[in-house]
Design an enzyme around this catalytic site. Structure first.
Site, PDB file in Angstrom:
ATOM      1  N   LEU A 111      42.044  29.835  34.162  1.00 38.31           N
ATOM      2  CA  LEU A 111      40.708  29.249  34.289  1.00 38.31           C
ATOM      3  C   LEU A 111      39.963  29.414  32.975  1.00 38.31           C
ATOM      4  O   LEU A 111      40.163  30.395  32.259  1.00 38.31           O
ATOM      5  CB  LEU A 111      39.919  29.978  35.372  1.00 38.31           C
ATOM      6  CG  LEU A 111      40.364  29.791  36.822  1.00 38.31           C
ATOM      7  CD1 LEU A 111      39.561  30.710  37.720  1.00 38.31           C
ATOM      8  CD2 LEU A 111      40.162  28.345  37.242  1.00 38.31           C
ATOM      9  N   GLU A 149      33.790  31.504  45.085  1.00 39.56           N
ATOM     10  CA  GLU A 149      34.573  32.619  45.639  1.00 39.56           C
ATOM     11  C   GLU A 149      34.461  33.810  44.707  1.00 39.56           C
ATOM     12  O   GLU A 149      34.107  33.665  43.547  1.00 39.56           O
ATOM     13  CB  GLU A 149      36.067  32.260  45.704  1.00 39.56           C
ATOM     14  CG  GLU A 149      36.410  31.094  46.569  1.00 39.56           C
ATOM     15  CD  GLU A 149      37.806  30.559  46.250  1.00 39.56           C
ATOM     16  OE1 GLU A 149      38.645  31.329  45.740  1.00 39.56           O
ATOM     17  OE2 GLU A 149      38.028  29.380  46.498  1.00 39.56           O
ATOM     18  N   LYS A 202      36.000  36.555  42.226  1.00 36.25           N
ATOM     19  CA  LYS A 202      37.159  36.569  41.330  1.00 36.25           C
ATOM     20  C   LYS A 202      37.790  37.957  41.451  1.00 36.25           C
ATOM     21  O   LYS A 202      37.303  38.937  40.888  1.00 36.25           O
ATOM     22  CB  LYS A 202      36.742  36.282  39.892  1.00 36.25           C
ATOM     23  CG  LYS A 202      37.932  36.155  38.961  1.00 36.25           C
ATOM     24  CD  LYS A 202      37.502  35.638  37.600  1.00 36.25           C
ATOM     25  CE  LYS A 202      38.691  35.344  36.720  1.00 36.25           C
ATOM     26  NZ  LYS A 202      39.572  36.489  36.493  1.00 36.25           N
ATOM     27  N   ARG A 207      52.950  34.967  39.183  1.00 31.90           N
ATOM     28  CA  ARG A 207      52.532  33.870  38.319  1.00 31.90           C
ATOM     29  C   ARG A 207      53.443  33.740  37.100  1.00 31.90           C
ATOM     30  O   ARG A 207      53.757  32.632  36.675  1.00 31.90           O
ATOM     31  CB  ARG A 207      51.091  34.118  37.862  1.00 31.90           C
ATOM     32  CG  ARG A 207      50.605  33.113  36.866  1.00 31.90           C
ATOM     33  CD  ARG A 207      49.115  33.276  36.620  1.00 31.90           C
ATOM     34  NE  ARG A 207      48.654  32.268  35.702  1.00 31.90           N
ATOM     35  CZ  ARG A 207      48.610  32.432  34.380  1.00 31.90           C
ATOM     36  NH1 ARG A 207      49.008  33.571  33.847  1.00 31.90           N
ATOM     37  NH2 ARG A 207      48.197  31.458  33.602  1.00 31.90           N
ATOM     38  N   LYS A 227      32.282  35.125  34.399  1.00 28.82           N
ATOM     39  CA  LYS A 227      32.652  36.535  34.222  1.00 28.82           C
ATOM     40  C   LYS A 227      31.408  37.419  34.213  1.00 28.82           C
ATOM     41  O   LYS A 227      30.426  37.097  33.553  1.00 28.82           O
ATOM     42  CB  LYS A 227      33.399  36.711  32.893  1.00 28.82           C
ATOM     43  CG  LYS A 227      34.664  35.887  32.791  1.00 28.82           C
ATOM     44  CD  LYS A 227      35.816  36.570  33.465  1.00 28.82           C
ATOM     45  CE  LYS A 227      36.459  37.508  32.499  1.00 28.82           C
ATOM     46  NZ  LYS A 227      37.874  37.695  32.693  1.00 28.82           N
ATOM     47  N   CYS A 250      39.265  84.437  36.221  1.00 29.50           N
ATOM     48  CA  CYS A 250      38.656  83.760  35.073  1.00 29.50           C
ATOM     49  C   CYS A 250      37.269  83.257  35.476  1.00 29.50           C
ATOM     50  O   CYS A 250      37.126  82.601  36.507  1.00 29.50           O
ATOM     51  CB  CYS A 250      39.540  82.591  34.645  1.00 29.50           C
ATOM     52  SG  CYS A 250      38.728  81.459  33.504  1.00 29.50           S
TER      53      CYS A 250
HETATM   54  S1  IVH Z   1      41.795  29.965  41.093  1.00 31.09           S
HETATM   55  C1  IVH Z   1      43.976  26.962  38.275  1.00 31.09           C
HETATM   56  N1  IVH Z   1      40.420  31.739  42.512  1.00 31.09           N
HETATM   57  O1  IVH Z   1      41.801  34.673  37.955  1.00 31.09           O
HETATM   58  C2  IVH Z   1      43.198  27.874  39.145  1.00 31.09           C
HETATM   59  N2  IVH Z   1      41.715  32.492  40.671  1.00 31.09           N
HETATM   60  O2  IVH Z   1      41.226  33.778  35.221  1.00 31.09           O
HETATM   61  C3  IVH Z   1      43.532  29.290  39.019  1.00 31.09           C
HETATM   62  N3  IVH Z   1      41.650  34.920  40.317  1.00 31.09           N
HETATM   63  O3  IVH Z   1      45.001  33.403  37.275  1.00 31.09           O
HETATM   64  C4  IVH Z   1      43.127  30.263  39.962  1.00 31.09           C
HETATM   65  N4  IVH Z   1      40.313  35.384  42.007  1.00 31.09           N
HETATM   66  O4  IVH Z   1      44.795  35.387  38.910  1.00 31.09           O
HETATM   67  C5  IVH Z   1      41.255  31.529  41.469  1.00 31.09           C
HETATM   68  N5  IVH Z   1      39.181  33.224  43.837  1.00 31.09           N
HETATM   69  C6  IVH Z   1      40.012  33.005  42.811  1.00 31.09           C
HETATM   70  C7  IVH Z   1      40.492  34.053  42.003  1.00 31.09           C
HETATM   71  C8  IVH Z   1      41.339  33.757  40.927  1.00 31.09           C
HETATM   72  C9  IVH Z   1      41.021  35.878  41.002  1.00 31.09           C
HETATM   73  C10 IVH Z   1      42.487  35.126  39.096  1.00 31.09           C
HETATM   74  C11 IVH Z   1      43.810  34.415  39.104  1.00 31.09           C
HETATM   75  C12 IVH Z   1      43.766  33.492  37.912  1.00 31.09           C
HETATM   76  C13 IVH Z   1      42.751  34.159  37.048  1.00 31.09           C
HETATM   77  C14 IVH Z   1      42.109  33.150  36.096  1.00 31.09           C
END
Ligand code: IVH
Length: 670
Positions: free
Chosen positions: A82, A112, A114, A135, A311, A426
């Site tokens: 992402l 959602e 992360k 992955r 982030k 001690c």
């Molecule tokens: S969507 C192409 N949804 O974040 C879309 N990723 O920085 C890819 N991750 O590789 C993923 N929570 O390992 C998605 N709710 C979420 C996520 C998520 C964690 C991780 C995932 C991805 C990485 C990208």
């Protein structure tokens, strides 16, 4: 009913309870009842070897033997990454680009969490798990099917099978509690520690022996449902709902946001609340909800144009390691502590961080003078996670050969990471062990803090925990109050209160006393199991190793440590003095059915001031109560903390009593 039918019925019932427990967090039966069902199924399968056991039977989670290596598998469609938005401006830029490409209308996003773990794809055929692949490089990953089968939030058979073949993608994570437990175990066994839950999730999934994965309690949070490598349903939100129906864990911490303002509100809300989650998140993922719109937006070479990772402010920062000091703990363990040039990590000034032990320092390749990365996650102590750049004139740290406090000899047992001061008197050990005894989770003697204990020790009034029971008002009253600018005495009133707190410990449950003795490897949790397994301290003191190992979570190492402790004449003398002082040596914890909370059903909500959710659950269960996930008319009490949400509202609606942590503690001890 034929045996075949009985087997099928039992499996379906167990699957339903797994779903209720692991996915919805709303169990309908107790753990013991669930274990009973599993036992019945296992027995029935064994009794009928003529009927083959299908791989999706709930008994088949840990079946695979360790393998030689991993097989590489190509993904049905690439698992790309992402793009990141590092602040509000970048998120608004993303939204602007999306709207420009789609013709200007405000866009609906599925937002959602992360999850901070590693992503994995799981293939199903006719609803049965066929293959799980990490992955990897995005095009090709490793086949980890046998390991994934051990993760309870991954159904071996889905509750429905709307397509003959489908794929679920999501994140494998380790909860903060499981991570802390794992590291504590590894530290005790002298194994290298994991730096954070993400590394330990990766290290637990990518192992050749599935029984290791099984022991690590990983979770899988699903976020994509694909058929032939493409989204299964026309909207992402629908896919998430469908995933839940299929039996996957799709947390309720998600929201359909109309426009960028709602999306930003969701991001801010979770940045604020991230510590209340039992697992780590490092941001929010926003996905354009309409799959039609996703297609219009398309992909760049490395990421979709229809999604973004917002982030959170990093909880890592770089600073200089100015020195490494050594502290002596209550069991004599010498712990190296990093003294850092002060640095702000997400709003908190960090000046020191734990370095655990010598091996940890060596594994990081750390030397005094280096630039280092420190990480602060949730409520845990900051850690140094890596060297950012070696310092000019860096110098190696050497563990002292003598105790830095008493000058006595130190010792590193074979196979242990810890170096210990072996002088049981001690002063550093003594002070720490007294402070431990007085601490909240143990005897809870309010008022006996660092400075008071130090002054009493200096005055020769406190050389053992048993001396606490001989203190008089005249010993305490003249002491100096801590942190006062002008010198002030403690005075008679405060002294009397402290003495009353000391007296109150005589009635505390046996588990507190066991935890307070400072037996190596026996913490609060093990102490509870021990108090539940023995009727009195005398019975525990005379138990052999075999008998000790019948207690939950007590292995050969802990059993040997308990034996060694009680065999030591100094410790026997200490226990004699505690008995004479009138402390409770009887276990009230043994009969859980008759505990103060027997027959009651609890629901926990919000963040409690001192207890984690796991700890509160254990305490309630140890007192005979049951903890469930959702509030209903059957709930006896809701225990609510900070930021309690809808569960608290529901409790009020149904007129169910609500307790805070203090009330819970009172009842536990009644
Ligand atoms: S969507 C192409 N949804 O974040 C879309 N990723 O920085 C890819 N991750 O590789 C993923 N929570 O390992 C998605 N709710 C979420 C996520 C998520 C964690 C991780 C995932 C991805 C990485 C990208």
């Amino acid at each position: 009913m034929t045996v075949q039918e009985q087997l099928e019925q039992l499996r379906a019932e167990i699957r339903r309870h797994e779903y209720l427990y692991y996915v919805l967090d709303q169990p309908e039966i107790s753990d013991a009842e669930f274990d009973g069902l599993m036992r019945r199924l296992r027995e029935l399968e064994l009794a009928h070897p003529e009927i083959p056991v299908p791989p999706d039977s709930p008994t088949q989670r840990v079946g695979g033997a360790p393998r030689e290596g991993f097989v590489k598998v190509r993904h049905s469609s690439p698992m790309l990454s992402l793009d990141n938005a590092l602040d509000e401006g970048e998120l608004r830029d993303f939204d602007r680009r999306v709207r420009e490409l789609l013709g200007g209308e405000p866009c609906t996003y599925a937002a959602e969490l992360k999850f901070d773990g590693l992503s994995m794809a799981v293939q199903y055929e006719d609803g049965v798990l066929r293959q799980a692949v990490t992955r990897g490089d995005g095009t090709e990953g490793e086949d980890v099917t046998e390991n994934a089968r051990t993760i309870r939030t991954i159904p071996l058979r889905t509750l429905a099978a709307p397509w003959p073949r489908f794929e679920v993608r999501g994140e494998v994570i380790m909860t903060k509690a499981a991570f802390e437990r794992l590291n504590a175990e590894r530290e005790a066994q002298g194994q290298p520690l994991y730096a954070n839950p993400r590394n330990s999730a990766a290290g637990s999934l990518r192992v050749l022996d599935p029984s290791i994965t099984a022991a690590r309690q990983l979770e899988f949070h699903a976020y994509f449902l694909l058929v032939d490598g493409q989204p299964a349903l026309p909207s992402h939100w629908q896919s998430l709902e469908m995933l839940k129906e299929l039996g996957f864990r799709v947390g309720s911490e998600r929201r359909l946001c109309h426009g960028v303002e709602q999306l930003l509100a969701f991001c801010r809300e979770w940045e604020e609340k991230r510590d209340s989650l039992p697992f780590e998140i490092d941001g929010v993922v926003a996905k354009v909800d309409s799959v039609g719109d996703q297609r219009k937006l398309g992909w760049t070479a490395k990421a979709p144009r229809w999604a973004i990772a917002f982030k959170f402010t990093p909880r890592q920062a770089e600073t200089v390691l100015e020195n490494i000091e050594v502290q002596v703990g209550r069991t004599g363990t010498l712990t190296p502590v990093a003294r850092l040039r002060p640095v702000t990590v997400s709003g908190v000034t960090v000046t020191s961080a734990t370095l655990h032990n010598e091996d940890y320092i060596r594994e990081l390749g750390l030397m005094i003078g280096d630039r280092v990365v420190v990480e602060r996650s949730g409520d845990v102590i900051p850690r140094v996670v890596r060297v950012a750049a070696p310092g000019a004139g860096r110098r190696a740290f050497v563990m002292p050969a003598e105790c830095p406090v008493c000058g006595g000899p130190v010792f590193r047992a074979e196979g242990e990471a810890a170096v210990r001061c072996i002088n049981s008197s001690c002063p550093a050990r003594l002070k720490e062990s007294i402070l431990h005894y007085c601490s909240r989770g143990v005897m809870d003697i309010d008022g006996m803090g660092d400075s008071i204990v130090a002054q009493l020790m200096a005055a020769g009034k406190l050389a053992s925990i048993a001396d606490l029971y001989e203190l008089k008002e005249s010993d305490l009253a003249p002491l100096e109050l801590e942190g006062e600018k002008t010198r002030r005495r403690l005075g008679g009133k405060v002294a009397a209160r402290i003495l009353a707190n000391i007296r109150a410990t005589k009635q505390k449950p046996l588990s507190r006393l066991i935890a307070g003795l400072g037996i190596p490897f026996v913490g609060e949790r093990t102490a509870q199991f021990l108090a539940a397994g023995f009727s009195s301290l005398d019975e525990l003191m005379t138990a052999g190793e075999e008998r000790l190992m019948q207690v939950e979570e007590v292995g050969p190492k802990v059993a040997a440590s308990i034996r060694r402790f009680f065999a030591e004449p100094h410790n026997q003398a200490l226990i004699g003095r505690l008995r004479a002082a009138g402390l409770n040596f009887q276990s009230t914890e043994k009969k859980v059915e008759g505990g103060p909370l027997a027959g009651m059903t609890f629901v926990l909500t919000g963040t409690l001031p001192t207890l984690t959710r796991d700890e509160a659950t254990r305490l309630i269960e140890a007192s005979g109560g049951k903890v469930t996930g959702s509030v209903s008319r059957k709930t006896s009490v809701v225990v609510a903390g900070e930021e309690a949400g809808s569960k608290l509202d529901k409790a009020r609606e149904l007129g169910i009593p609500v307790w805070d942590e203090a009330e819970l503690r009172r009842r536990l001890e009644s």
